[in-house]
Scaffold this motif. Structure first.
Motif, PDB file in Angstrom:
ATOM      1  N   ALA A 244      12.028  -4.935  -1.609  1.00  0.00           N
ATOM      2  CA  ALA A 244      11.597  -4.413  -2.912  1.00  0.00           C
ATOM      3  C   ALA A 244      10.981  -3.031  -2.752  1.00  0.00           C
ATOM      4  O   ALA A 244      11.222  -2.132  -3.572  1.00  0.00           O
ATOM      5  CB  ALA A 244      10.602  -5.373  -3.552  1.00  0.00           C
ATOM      6  N   ALA A 245      10.206  -2.843  -1.686  1.00  0.00           N
ATOM      7  CA  ALA A 245       9.598  -1.532  -1.440  1.00  0.00           C
ATOM      8  C   ALA A 245      10.661  -0.463  -1.236  1.00  0.00           C
ATOM      9  O   ALA A 245      10.524   0.678  -1.708  1.00  0.00           O
ATOM     10  CB  ALA A 245       8.683  -1.610  -0.222  1.00  0.00           C
TER      11      ALA A 245
ATOM     12  N   GLN B  39       7.872  -4.508 -10.356  1.00  0.00           N
ATOM     13  CA  GLN B  39       8.297  -4.853  -9.001  1.00  0.00           C
ATOM     14  C   GLN B  39       7.130  -4.788  -8.016  1.00  0.00           C
ATOM     15  O   GLN B  39       7.023  -5.626  -7.114  1.00  0.00           O
ATOM     16  CB  GLN B  39       9.419  -3.902  -8.558  1.00  0.00           C
ATOM     17  CG  GLN B  39      10.720  -4.118  -9.311  1.00  0.00           C
ATOM     18  CD  GLN B  39      11.846  -3.271  -8.771  1.00  0.00           C
ATOM     19  OE1 GLN B  39      12.324  -3.486  -7.665  1.00  0.00           O
ATOM     20  NE2 GLN B  39      12.287  -2.284  -9.555  1.00  0.00           N
ATOM     21  N   LEU B  40       6.264  -3.806  -8.190  1.00  0.00           N
ATOM     22  CA  LEU B  40       5.078  -3.722  -7.346  1.00  0.00           C
ATOM     23  C   LEU B  40       4.191  -4.943  -7.551  1.00  0.00           C
ATOM     24  O   LEU B  40       3.624  -5.492  -6.588  1.00  0.00           O
ATOM     25  CB  LEU B  40       4.302  -2.444  -7.664  1.00  0.00           C
ATOM     26  CG  LEU B  40       3.002  -2.231  -6.885  1.00  0.00           C
ATOM     27  CD1 LEU B  40       3.269  -2.106  -5.381  1.00  0.00           C
ATOM     28  CD2 LEU B  40       2.263  -0.998  -7.397  1.00  0.00           C
ATOM     29  N   ALA B  41       4.069  -5.385  -8.788  1.00  0.00           N
ATOM     30  CA  ALA B  41       3.261  -6.572  -9.086  1.00  0.00           C
ATOM     31  C   ALA B  41       3.830  -7.802  -8.366  1.00  0.00           C
ATOM     32  O   ALA B  41       3.076  -8.610  -7.794  1.00  0.00           O
ATOM     33  CB  ALA B  41       3.216  -6.814 -10.589  1.00  0.00           C
ATOM     34  N   THR B  42       5.142  -7.945  -8.378  1.00  0.00           N
ATOM     35  CA  THR B  42       5.773  -9.069  -7.683  1.00  0.00           C
ATOM     36  C   THR B  42       5.520  -8.993  -6.185  1.00  0.00           C
ATOM     37  O   THR B  42       5.260 -10.016  -5.527  1.00  0.00           O
ATOM     38  CB  THR B  42       7.289  -9.083  -7.963  1.00  0.00           C
ATOM     39  OG1 THR B  42       7.504  -9.245  -9.372  1.00  0.00           O
ATOM     40  CG2 THR B  42       7.971 -10.224  -7.219  1.00  0.00           C
TER      41      THR B  42
ATOM     42  N   PRO C 150       7.657   1.316 -16.199  1.00  0.00           N
ATOM     43  CA  PRO C 150       7.100  -0.046 -16.149  1.00  0.00           C
ATOM     44  C   PRO C 150       7.904  -0.983 -15.257  1.00  0.00           C
ATOM     45  O   PRO C 150       7.362  -1.951 -14.717  1.00  0.00           O
ATOM     46  CB  PRO C 150       7.120  -0.501 -17.611  1.00  0.00           C
ATOM     47  CG  PRO C 150       8.114   0.393 -18.285  1.00  0.00           C
ATOM     48  CD  PRO C 150       8.053   1.694 -17.572  1.00  0.00           C
ATOM     49  N   THR C 151       9.194  -0.721 -15.093  1.00  0.00           N
ATOM     50  CA  THR C 151       9.999  -1.587 -14.219  1.00  0.00           C
ATOM     51  C   THR C 151       9.518  -1.506 -12.768  1.00  0.00           C
ATOM     52  O   THR C 151       9.521  -2.504 -12.044  1.00  0.00           O
ATOM     53  CB  THR C 151      11.478  -1.179 -14.283  1.00  0.00           C
ATOM     54  OG1 THR C 151      11.602   0.214 -13.986  1.00  0.00           O
ATOM     55  CG2 THR C 151      12.062  -1.449 -15.662  1.00  0.00           C
ATOM     56  N   LEU C 152       9.103  -0.315 -12.347  1.00  0.00           N
ATOM     57  CA  LEU C 152       8.588  -0.165 -10.986  1.00  0.00           C
ATOM     58  C   LEU C 152       7.228  -0.848 -10.850  1.00  0.00           C
ATOM     59  O   LEU C 152       6.930  -1.437  -9.807  1.00  0.00           O
ATOM     60  CB  LEU C 152       8.495   1.315 -10.610  1.00  0.00           C
ATOM     61  CG  LEU C 152       9.809   2.095 -10.607  1.00  0.00           C
ATOM     62  CD1 LEU C 152       9.583   3.493 -10.031  1.00  0.00           C
ATOM     63  CD2 LEU C 152      10.885   1.363  -9.830  1.00  0.00           C
ATOM     64  N   ARG C 153       6.414  -0.756 -11.884  1.00  0.00           N
ATOM     65  CA  ARG C 153       5.111  -1.443 -11.849  1.00  0.00           C
ATOM     66  C   ARG C 153       5.312  -2.954 -11.749  1.00  0.00           C
ATOM     67  O   ARG C 153       4.582  -3.645 -11.029  1.00  0.00           O
ATOM     68  CB  ARG C 153       4.291  -1.102 -13.095  1.00  0.00           C
ATOM     69  CG  ARG C 153       3.877   0.363 -13.194  1.00  0.00           C
ATOM     70  CD  ARG C 153       2.750   0.557 -14.190  1.00  0.00           C
ATOM     71  NE  ARG C 153       3.107   0.178 -15.550  1.00  0.00           N
ATOM     72  CZ  ARG C 153       3.632   1.006 -16.455  1.00  0.00           C
ATOM     73  NH1 ARG C 153       3.899   2.270 -16.100  1.00  0.00           N
ATOM     74  NH2 ARG C 153       3.912   0.604 -17.680  1.00  0.00           N
TER      75      ARG C 153
ATOM     76  N   ALA D 225       0.829  -1.207   0.000  1.00  0.00           N
ATOM     77  CA  ALA D 225       0.000   0.000   0.000  1.00  0.00           C
ATOM     78  C   ALA D 225       0.862   1.256   0.000  1.00  0.00           C
ATOM     79  O   ALA D 225       0.578   2.223  -0.735  1.00  0.00           O
ATOM     80  CB  ALA D 225      -0.921  -0.004   1.221  1.00  0.00           C
ATOM     81  N   GLY D 226       1.934   1.269   0.807  1.00  0.00           N
ATOM     82  CA  GLY D 226       2.813   2.431   0.858  1.00  0.00           C
ATOM     83  C   GLY D 226       3.539   2.661  -0.450  1.00  0.00           C
ATOM     84  O   GLY D 226       3.714   3.808  -0.894  1.00  0.00           O
ATOM     85  N   THR D 227       3.967   1.576  -1.082  1.00  0.00           N
ATOM     86  CA  THR D 227       4.661   1.690  -2.367  1.00  0.00           C
ATOM     87  C   THR D 227       3.721   2.190  -3.453  1.00  0.00           C
ATOM     88  O   THR D 227       4.083   3.064  -4.247  1.00  0.00           O
ATOM     89  CB  THR D 227       5.269   0.332  -2.765  1.00  0.00           C
ATOM     90  OG1 THR D 227       6.169  -0.104  -1.741  1.00  0.00           O
ATOM     91  CG2 THR D 227       6.008   0.430  -4.085  1.00  0.00           C
ATOM     92  N   ALA D 228       2.510   1.634  -3.480  1.00  0.00           N
ATOM     93  CA  ALA D 228       1.531   2.074  -4.476  1.00  0.00           C
ATOM     94  C   ALA D 228       1.194   3.555  -4.304  1.00  0.00           C
ATOM     95  O   ALA D 228       1.095   4.307  -5.284  1.00  0.00           O
ATOM     96  CB  ALA D 228       0.265   1.226  -4.372  1.00  0.00           C
TER      97      ALA D 228
END
Length: 381
Positions: free
Chosen positions: A331-332, A281-284, A276-279, A253-256
């Protein structure tokens, strides 16, 4: 109180008390007495106690949901609650004749915080093998011990303490006792200043010739090890897994929120829109968090309907949860970059708390040793 009410009450406390103070409590290593004071009136301290002592008779599913909810706001407060619940279950399972009725009534009424005092420097993460020994003194016993990690040290009204039985011959011949927080000879040995979970007062404690009345011996001589494995370990591993889940949810939640809020002004886009690379990592992070949630649900199911694989699930849960929490919060930290490393976000606290959870006994390394033995059919002890 039912499951939904318990979780709702936990969410209200998390939003009103824990979240607004978590950052400062972490910075100052300050125990949240306000959180504990709120748990009682909300009916959370006795949710798993039977109704005949005033409890709600709820099960592991509710425990896991409440702990994960608290941990999303403040993992330290969630650990204080988990240690209370682990000790409460041990007191509730006391041997016939133990004088614990008033303690259980006080817990159910929200007036009593308890905790575990198992770990000792001499046996380190092998919490089930105390090196201290009880000494018989008439009908009762005297305890002298140095406990290395006691959550809520100096703040709990009682402590479930382990020691080798007076005539114990092996490291697992332990006995469990209940000590009042005001017992003569019981003291906090120093401040708590850890890397993570800084607000749970996990300080060392000293027992100097503490007298224990016969009615406050919780297990038969030598039966403490059995209680640790059958009562404490399943709840503790479930609870620490739920704490890890709460940390992961908070990190996602904090990362998003950061990816949606931080902008490249020259591009007119948020970080999440631009990279897109950050998206990815968030997906993972989300995938790993949902996988941990499924693992927690699976353990709950095994505890509600015990079967041959239940103990294996108990062992696997904490080992896996520690790894997932570290991976997700790490990751965050990377995704949120300078905002996380400069402590402008809560991500950095979540990262430290995740690492603290992984080294709590039984550690991941110890659990993997047990799991490997179990798979090979080798006795654990």
């Amino acid at each position: 109180m039912n499951h939904e009410t318990a979780v709702s009450n936990a969410k209200e406390i998390a939003d009103r008390i824990l979240a607004p103070t978590a950052r400062q409590n972490d910075k100052e290593a300050r125990f949240s007495s306000e959180a504990v004071a709120a748990f009682g009136p909300a009916g959370l301290l006795g949710i798993m106690l039977p109704t005949d002592v005033g409890g709600s008779a709820l099960g592991p599913r509710t425990l896991a949901a409440v702990i994960a909810t608290l941990a999303e706001a403040d993992a330290s407060a969630a650990m204080v609650y988990l240690m209370h619940m682990s000790a409460t279950a041990t007191i509730a399972a006391a041997r016939p004749g133990a004088m614990v009725a008033q303690t259980l009534n006080d817990i159910a009424a929200g007036r009593h915080l308890t905790t575990l005092a198992f770990s000792e420097a001499g046996s380190r993460s092998h919490f089930w093998a105390p090196v201290s020994r009880a000494h018989r003194n008439g009908a009762g016993v005297h305890l002298t011990a140095k406990k290395s990690w006691v959550t809520s040290a100096g703040h709990a009204q009682s402590y479930v303490v382990s020691a080798l039985a007076p005539e114990g011959k092996s490291p697992t011949d332990s006995t469990l006792y209940l000590l009042d927080g005001g017992t003569s000879g019981l003291s906090v040995a120093g401040p708590w200043d850890g890397l993570g979970m800084r607000a749970n007062a996990s300080a060392p404690m000293i027992l100097e010739d503490c007298e224990v009345e016969p009615g406050l011996q919780l297990t038969d001589d030598g039966a403490g090890f059995k209680a640790m494995l059958e009562i404490v370990l399943p709840l503790f591993n479930l609870g620490t897994s739920a704490v890890a889940l709460g940390l992961c949810r908070a990190a996602v939640a904090g990362t998003a929120a950061h990816l949606n809020g931080a902008r490249f002004e020259h591009l007119g886009q948020t970080l999440g829109e631009s990279l897109p690379t950050l998206r990815a990592q968030l997906a993972t992070m989300q995938i790993d968090t949902d996988g941990l949630a499924a693992r927690v649900d699976d353990l709950v199911d095994h505890l509600e309907r015990p079967r041959e694989t239940t103990m294996l699930r108990v062992l696997e849960s904490k080992a896996a949860a520690g790894d997932v929490a570290i991976a997700v919060t790490s990751a965050a930290m990377r995704v949120c970059g300078g905002a996380a490393f400069s402590k402008h976000l809560a991500i950095e606290r979540l990262f430290r708390d995740a690492h603290a959870g992984a080294v709590m006994a039984p550690t991941g390394d110890v659990l993997r040793e047990f799991i490997g033995k179990a798979v090979l059919g080798i006795p654990l002890f």
